[in-house]
Design an enzyme around this catalytic site. Structure first.
Site, mmCIF file in Angstrom:
data_model
loop_
_atom_site.group_PDB
_atom_site.id
_atom_site.type_symbol
_atom_site.label_atom_id
_atom_site.label_comp_id
_atom_site.label_asym_id
_atom_site.label_seq_id
_atom_site.Cartn_x
_atom_site.Cartn_y
_atom_site.Cartn_z
ATOM 1 N N ASP A 110 40.697 47.270 44.002
ATOM 2 C CA ASP A 110 40.965 46.810 42.634
ATOM 3 C C ASP A 110 41.334 47.974 41.715
ATOM 4 O OD1 ASP A 110 41.140 44.599 40.881
ATOM 5 O OD2 ASP A 110 39.186 45.070 40.017
ATOM 6 N N ASN A 161 43.760 47.252 38.471
ATOM 7 C CA ASN A 161 42.385 46.892 38.159
ATOM 8 C C ASN A 161 42.314 45.589 37.364
ATOM 9 O OD1 ASN A 161 39.886 47.398 35.962
ATOM 10 N ND2 ASN A 161 39.415 47.751 38.105
ATOM 11 N N ARG A 185 37.592 39.036 44.628
ATOM 12 C CA ARG A 185 37.000 38.010 45.496
ATOM 13 C C ARG A 185 37.919 36.801 45.612
ATOM 14 N NH1 ARG A 185 31.053 38.339 42.761
ATOM 15 N NH2 ARG A 185 30.225 40.154 43.906
ATOM 16 N N ASP A 202 29.810 43.292 49.091
ATOM 17 C CA ASP A 202 30.103 44.305 48.085
ATOM 18 C C ASP A 202 30.308 45.652 48.762
ATOM 19 O OD1 ASP A 202 29.953 42.464 46.107
ATOM 20 O OD2 ASP A 202 28.187 43.299 45.110
ATOM 21 N N ASP A 257 29.562 48.573 47.975
ATOM 22 C CA ASP A 257 28.445 49.522 47.897
ATOM 23 C C ASP A 257 27.393 49.240 48.962
ATOM 24 O OD1 ASP A 257 29.745 50.112 45.506
ATOM 25 O OD2 ASP A 257 28.382 48.869 44.326
ATOM 26 N N ARG A 312 17.168 49.761 45.128
ATOM 27 C CA ARG A 312 17.278 48.582 44.262
ATOM 28 C C ARG A 312 16.253 47.568 44.735
ATOM 29 N NH1 ARG A 312 23.224 46.171 43.319
ATOM 30 N NH2 ARG A 312 22.108 45.011 41.713
ATOM 31 N N GLU A 324 29.209 35.914 37.056
ATOM 32 C CA GLU A 324 30.212 35.054 37.684
ATOM 33 C C GLU A 324 29.754 34.558 39.058
ATOM 34 O OE1 GLU A 324 30.241 38.506 39.824
ATOM 35 O OE2 GLU A 324 30.418 38.423 37.644
ATOM 36 N N ASP A 325 28.986 35.400 39.754
ATOM 37 C CA ASP A 325 28.494 34.998 41.070
ATOM 38 C C ASP A 325 27.409 33.934 40.951
ATOM 39 O OD1 ASP A 325 26.865 36.885 39.870
ATOM 40 O OD2 ASP A 325 26.490 38.033 41.697
ATOM 41 N N ARG A 328 23.323 52.421 43.654
ATOM 42 C CA ARG A 328 24.173 53.606 43.514
ATOM 43 C C ARG A 328 23.477 54.653 42.663
ATOM 44 N NH1 ARG A 328 30.462 52.111 43.365
ATOM 45 N NH2 ARG A 328 30.501 54.207 42.476
#
Length: 404
Positions: free
Chosen positions: A43, A71, A79, A95, A97, A129, A180-181, A209
């Protein structure tokens, strides 16, 4: 060409160096590589993400399509591009990451095929996380959004039956910058013919991250209200008013709205505080019900009540009480079957906060010494005993059958 079992869609933006391990985890999948298709969308990265994807596509033995685009500003666009080009029976959104456990796709596809379920959740482990926890505990071959806690995991990193998504023209909302997910996954839960959970194997590693660049952590508070509004609207559009709708409304209240009126509120300027109350008002007017309130803990319920009543002074007192690390006195009444937590303004007639808002539900009351659960059961047992005393004895009216 044989249809792949699963399309892995990877949306990637400035994903280096995390992308290297992400791709390695895809290549390490135990599912036959001929049954996996990868569609990776760069992106508009400037850190070598696109080049890394192209190198992966050139060397791996699985079919990989790399798309490079300007972008789009968020994860929804990549997606959707990947989903539009997907050919697999199932789609998994990975994802850039994060990474997969080696057996993840094999186990999830087998679970969906075995049970005919439309969505499969694989156990998630966090690396720097903390992932959601409340939905785990045991593997569930078939469940739904009513019978489990899956409403508290609405991230996109799940296996979806592509036919379900296409039948309902489901795509990610590109107007939302966060949440959005949640919208996409909640709709899938509600439309799905069953959901499966894999608890006995870590399918997904959620990586934190070191640069802190997570979409879910970025953005202004107004985006959070946009996200809550969108999810609440979806739930209300798909479900009529009533207990089921209220059960799902708990999620946007607890996960999205409550944090805006938590400790960070004390650090907000007076202008931001007023604006938050303004943004929250139409949402609470529409969706804050007694059923929703009593699914929250007492302290959470009181904060939301203060917002619903547009009484910032009550909210501030609750937050100051919490910041001082005070614990409310627990008052037992009705022979220990009721527990009230005496947060600020409990039974203060001038404040006018109803007693019922301070009343602990059993899941919270159980921690209080002396609490006696089962008030309703005891009432039912007393009613049965009373009914038995007033009914005539069957033994006086029924003669034993004659011996054959």
């Amino acid at each position: 060409m044989t249809q792949p079992d699963v399309t892995v869609v990877i949306g990637a933006y400035e994903a280096m160096p995390y992308l290297v391990e992400c791709l390695a985890s895809v290549e390490a999948q135990t599912l036959d590589h001929a049954r996996i298709e990868v569609i990776a969308v760069d992106d508009g990265s400037t850190d070598g993400t696109g080049e890394c994807l192209e190198q992966f596509a050139a060397r791996t033995d699985m079919p990989v399509t790399v798309i490079r685009q300007d972008n789009s500003g968020g994860p929804s666009g990549p997606r959707n591009v990947g989903l539009d080009k997907a050919a697999g029976r199932y789609v998994f959104f990975l994802d850039a990451d994060d990474r997969l456990g080696p057996e993840a796709l094999e186990r999830m596809v087998a679970m969906a095929d075995r049970n005919g379920t439309d969505v499969v959740l694989g156990r998630v482990e966090g690396i720097n996380r903390k992932p959601p926890q409340s939905m785990w505990g045991r593997t569930l071959e078939r469940t739904d959004v009513w019978s489990s806690n899956i409403k508290f995991t609405l991230s996109a990193q799940k296996l979806f039956r592509r036919e379900l998504l296409n039948r309902h023209s489901m795509r990610f909302d590109e107007s939302l910058w966060t949440g959005e997910d949640a919208l996409f996954t909640m709709e899938a839960y509600l439309r799905a013919d069953g959901v499966s959970l894999i608890d006995d194997y870590t399918c997904y590693y959620l990586v934190g991250r070191e640069d802190g660049k997570h979409v879910t952590k970025s953005g202004s508070y107004t985006l959070r209200f946009d996200s809550a509004r969108a999810l609440m609207t979806l739930i209300s559009d798909m479900l009529p008013p009533g207990p089921r709708r209220d059960m799902l409304m708990v999620r946007p209240f607890v996960v999205t709205l409550l944090p805006q009126f938590g400790p960070k509120y004390l650090r907000d300027s007076e202008k931001v505080r007023r604006h938050k109350f303004e943004l929250a008002k139409p949402l609470l007017d529409a969706y804050w019900t007694d059923e929703v309130a009593h699914r929250l803990r007492v302290e959470e319920r009181l904060r939301m009540h203060a917002v619903a009543e547009q009484r910032p002074e009550l909210l501030l007192e609750l937050l100051e009480f919490r910041r001082a690390k005070k614990e409310p006195e627990a008052l037992l009444e009705k022979r220990g079957r009721r527990v009230y937590f005496a947060y600020p303004h409990f039974r203060d007639t001038a404040a006018g906060v109803p007693d019922a808002l301070y009343l602990a539900e059993p899941r919270e009351a159980r921690a209080v010494p002396g609490y006696r659960e089962g008030g309703l059961d005891s009432f039912v047992r007393r009613a049965v005993r009373k009914a038995r005393r007033t009914l005539p004895s069957r033994s006086r009216d029924v003669r034993p059958a004659a011996a054959a």
